[in-house]
Design a protein around this motif. Structure first.
Motif, PDB file in Angstrom:
ATOM      1  N   LEU A 205       0.830  -1.211   0.000  1.00 21.85           N
ATOM      2  CA  LEU A 205       0.000   0.000   0.000  1.00 21.85           C
ATOM      3  C   LEU A 205       0.863   1.258   0.000  1.00 21.85           C
ATOM      4  O   LEU A 205       0.530   2.251  -0.658  1.00 21.85           O
ATOM      5  CB  LEU A 205      -0.943  -0.012   1.200  1.00 21.85           C
ATOM      6  N   ARG A 206       1.969   1.226   0.729  1.00 22.49           N
ATOM      7  CA  ARG A 206       2.902   2.358   0.709  1.00 22.49           C
ATOM      8  C   ARG A 206       3.437   2.581  -0.708  1.00 22.49           C
ATOM      9  O   ARG A 206       3.452   3.700  -1.211  1.00 22.49           O
ATOM     10  CB  ARG A 206       4.085   2.098   1.649  1.00 22.49           C
ATOM     11  N   ARG A 207       3.884   1.488  -1.310  1.00 21.44           N
ATOM     12  CA  ARG A 207       4.447   1.579  -2.661  1.00 21.44           C
ATOM     13  C   ARG A 207       3.391   2.079  -3.652  1.00 21.44           C
ATOM     14  O   ARG A 207       3.681   2.887  -4.535  1.00 21.44           O
ATOM     15  CB  ARG A 207       4.982   0.212  -3.082  1.00 21.44           C
ATOM     16  N   THR A 214       4.131   9.811  -7.605  1.00 24.39           N
ATOM     17  CA  THR A 214       5.387  10.239  -8.229  1.00 24.39           C
ATOM     18  C   THR A 214       5.679   9.602  -9.576  1.00 24.39           C
ATOM     19  O   THR A 214       6.499  10.123 -10.325  1.00 24.39           O
ATOM     20  CB  THR A 214       6.580   9.945  -7.293  1.00 24.39           C
ATOM     21  N   ARG A 215       5.046   8.484  -9.882  1.00 25.97           N
ATOM     22  CA  ARG A 215       5.407   7.756 -11.094  1.00 25.97           C
ATOM     23  C   ARG A 215       4.245   7.570 -12.061  1.00 25.97           C
ATOM     24  O   ARG A 215       4.421   6.998 -13.139  1.00 25.97           O
ATOM     25  CB  ARG A 215       6.002   6.388 -10.722  1.00 25.97           C
ATOM     26  N   GLY A 216       3.071   8.017 -11.660  1.00 26.80           N
ATOM     27  CA  GLY A 216       1.909   7.892 -12.520  1.00 26.80           C
ATOM     28  C   GLY A 216       1.501   6.464 -12.770  1.00 26.80           C
ATOM     29  O   GLY A 216       0.831   6.163 -13.769  1.00 26.80           O
ATOM     30  N   LYS A 217       1.869   5.555 -11.871  1.00 29.12           N
ATOM     31  CA  LYS A 217       1.523   4.143 -12.029  1.00 29.12           C
ATOM     32  C   LYS A 217       0.217   3.844 -11.310  1.00 29.12           C
ATOM     33  O   LYS A 217      -0.006   4.287 -10.185  1.00 29.12           O
ATOM     34  CB  LYS A 217       2.635   3.249 -11.463  1.00 29.12           C
ATOM     35  N   SER A 218      -0.643   3.076 -11.938  1.00 30.07           N
ATOM     36  CA  SER A 218      -1.918   2.701 -11.353  1.00 30.07           C
ATOM     37  C   SER A 218      -1.713   1.599 -10.315  1.00 30.07           C
ATOM     38  O   SER A 218      -0.697   0.889 -10.336  1.00 30.07           O
ATOM     39  CB  SER A 218      -2.866   2.200 -12.432  1.00 30.07           C
ATOM     40  N   PRO A 219      -2.668   1.418  -9.397  1.00 28.48           N
ATOM     41  CA  PRO A 219      -2.594   0.299  -8.461  1.00 28.48           C
ATOM     42  C   PRO A 219      -2.459  -1.051  -9.176  1.00 28.48           C
ATOM     43  O   PRO A 219      -1.747  -1.935  -8.698  1.00 28.48           O
ATOM     44  CB  PRO A 219      -3.910   0.392  -7.692  1.00 28.48           C
ATOM     45  N   GLN A 220      -3.123  -1.191 -10.318  1.00 27.30           N
ATOM     46  CA  GLN A 220      -3.016  -2.437 -11.063  1.00 27.30           C
ATOM     47  C   GLN A 220      -1.572  -2.692 -11.491  1.00 27.30           C
ATOM     48  O   GLN A 220      -1.077  -3.827 -11.396  1.00 27.30           O
ATOM     49  CB  GLN A 220      -3.926  -2.399 -12.292  1.00 27.30           C
ATOM     50  N   GLN A 221      -0.883  -1.660 -11.946  1.00 29.89           N
ATOM     51  CA  GLN A 221       0.516  -1.806 -12.355  1.00 29.89           C
ATOM     52  C   GLN A 221       1.408  -2.143 -11.165  1.00 29.89           C
ATOM     53  O   GLN A 221       2.323  -2.963 -11.271  1.00 29.89           O
ATOM     54  CB  GLN A 221       0.995  -0.518 -13.027  1.00 29.89           C
ATOM     55  N   THR A 222       1.161  -1.499 -10.037  1.00 27.82           N
ATOM     56  CA  THR A 222       1.962  -1.761  -8.847  1.00 27.82           C
ATOM     57  C   THR A 222       1.778  -3.198  -8.373  1.00 27.82           C
ATOM     58  O   THR A 222       2.748  -3.884  -8.035  1.00 27.82           O
ATOM     59  CB  THR A 222       1.582  -0.789  -7.709  1.00 27.82           C
ATOM     60  N   ILE A 223       0.539  -3.661  -8.369  1.00 23.60           N
ATOM     61  CA  ILE A 223       0.268  -5.042  -7.966  1.00 23.60           C
ATOM     62  C   ILE A 223       0.934  -6.019  -8.939  1.00 23.60           C
ATOM     63  O   ILE A 223       1.507  -7.033  -8.523  1.00 23.60           O
ATOM     64  CB  ILE A 223      -1.252  -5.293  -7.901  1.00 23.60           C
ATOM     65  N   ALA A 224       0.879  -5.703 -10.232  1.00 23.56           N
ATOM     66  CA  ALA A 224       1.446  -6.600 -11.248  1.00 23.56           C
ATOM     67  C   ALA A 224       2.947  -6.799 -11.060  1.00 23.56           C
ATOM     68  O   ALA A 224       3.483  -7.866 -11.374  1.00 23.56           O
ATOM     69  CB  ALA A 224       1.154  -6.052 -12.640  1.00 23.56           C
ATOM     70  N   SER A 225       3.635  -5.788 -10.558  1.00 25.24           N
ATOM     71  CA  SER A 225       5.094  -5.873 -10.394  1.00 25.24           C
ATOM     72  C   SER A 225       5.505  -6.401  -9.024  1.00 25.24           C
ATOM     73  O   SER A 225       6.693  -6.660  -8.789  1.00 25.24           O
ATOM     74  CB  SER A 225       5.728  -4.496 -10.620  1.00 25.24           C
TER      75      SER A 225
END
Length: 316
Positions: A205-207, A214-225
């Motif tokens: 959740l922090r990430r 700061t990076r314009g990444k969606s939660p879906q992208q963060t979870i995927a990585s």
């Protein structure tokens, strides 16, 4: 803590927020961190041989803010701390090692220019001046922009990075002058005395909050990585936890209410048809137990500010 006490924990957090005592809840969490860091600083100061403090931990553990907070404690105890990030010694992107799938392995210790880091660290300890690098993540290049650094004989270098505890990083530095800290959330939250929110949830959740901001990444992208991140941690970070001279628990009592305030709406956009939906649903379930907490209650020196923004420290 008993099951009854654990059942009361979430209720207490929500009661404090709902009754207008959010500032007290935050103050309690910040005091927990301050007390730990004060104790660690005292231990460091008690050993006159310590010249290098190394802070490691997994992704989104709050290492950078921890290094700055520790510097404040050391300063208060009469030391001259200097904070540095290992990230600035990354090799250029063209030299980044590849994983077994042929992709760049940024989690590998060999993504750090070990030779140059050792040269610079030895020079600093010897009282010499170095050209201080910065790493341009957009260009994947280490840059030198004319900034230099030298330290006094009694100064302490506080160096943070995911590989800070890996013995290969400082294998030629005198063991007696090093003090190692492992920082990470270490206090899982119980919803009812039986169902626990694991600490990896805090970090994800922090990430997610930082990626959005700061990076314009969606939660879906963060979870995927996230799976690849965890795989790298298990290989390159967790094995060296036992090297630590001190553990610092970066958990915060008020963290999940504050994170809910920043990521809940974005999490709800993860498509139900996606592979990431199950994790998103799980995160939303955990967050649903907490009242939202406005960032206005959170001090600018808080470790959580590294992720939700507004930190007084240079934490990216």
């Amino acid at each position: 803590m008993s099951i009854a006490e654990e059942k009361r924990r979430v209720a207490y957090i929500n009661e404090m927020i709902e009754s207008g005592h959010a500032a007290q809840l935050v103050a309690e969490g910040e005091k927990y961190h301050a007390d730990q860091l004060s104790s660690i600083a005292q231990t460091i100061c008690a050993n006159p041989n310590v010249r290098v403090v190394l802070i490691s931990g997994p992704s989104s553990s709050g290492k950078t803010s921890t290094s700055h907070r520790l510097c404040l404690e050391l300063l208060a105890q009469g030391k001259q701390p200097v904070a540095l990030s290992l990230d600035n010694w990354y090799v250029d992107g063209s030299l980044t090692p590849l994983d077994e799938n042929g992709k760049k392995d940024y989690e590998s210790v060999y993504a750090i220019d070990l030779n140059q880091f050792e040269i610079d660290l030895k020079a600093l300890i010897a009282g010499k001046e170095i050209a201080l690098p910065t790493f341009n993540f957009a260009e994947e290049k280490r840059e030198y922009q004319g900034e230099t650094l030298s330290i006094e004989e009694d100064a302490i270098l506080v160096i943070e990075g995911i590989h800070a505890l890996n013995p290969i990083l400082t294998e030629h530095i005198d063991h007696n002058c090093k003090f190692k800290i492992f920082a990470a959330p270490m206090s899982p939250v119980s919803l009812d005395g039986q169902t626990w929110i694991p600490t990896w949830v805090h970090r994800l959740l922090r990430r997610m909050s930082r990626d959005l901001r700061t990076r314009g990444k969606s939660p879906q992208q963060t979870i995927a990585s996230w799976a690849a991140v965890r795989e790298g941690e298990l290989k390159w970070i967790e094995p060296f936890r036992e090297e630590a001279d001190a553990l610092f628990d970066t958990s915060m009592t008020y963290e999940l209410p504050a994170i809910r305030y920043t990521v809940e709406t974005a999490l709800q956009t993860v498509p139900a048809s996606s592979e990431e939906y199950q994790v998103a649903y799980q995160l939303l379930y955990y967050l649903s137990f907490f009242e939202g907490l406005s960032a206005s209650f959170i001090p600018r020196t808080s470790i959580l500010r590294e992720f939700i923004g507004g930190s007084q420290f240079n934490v990216g």
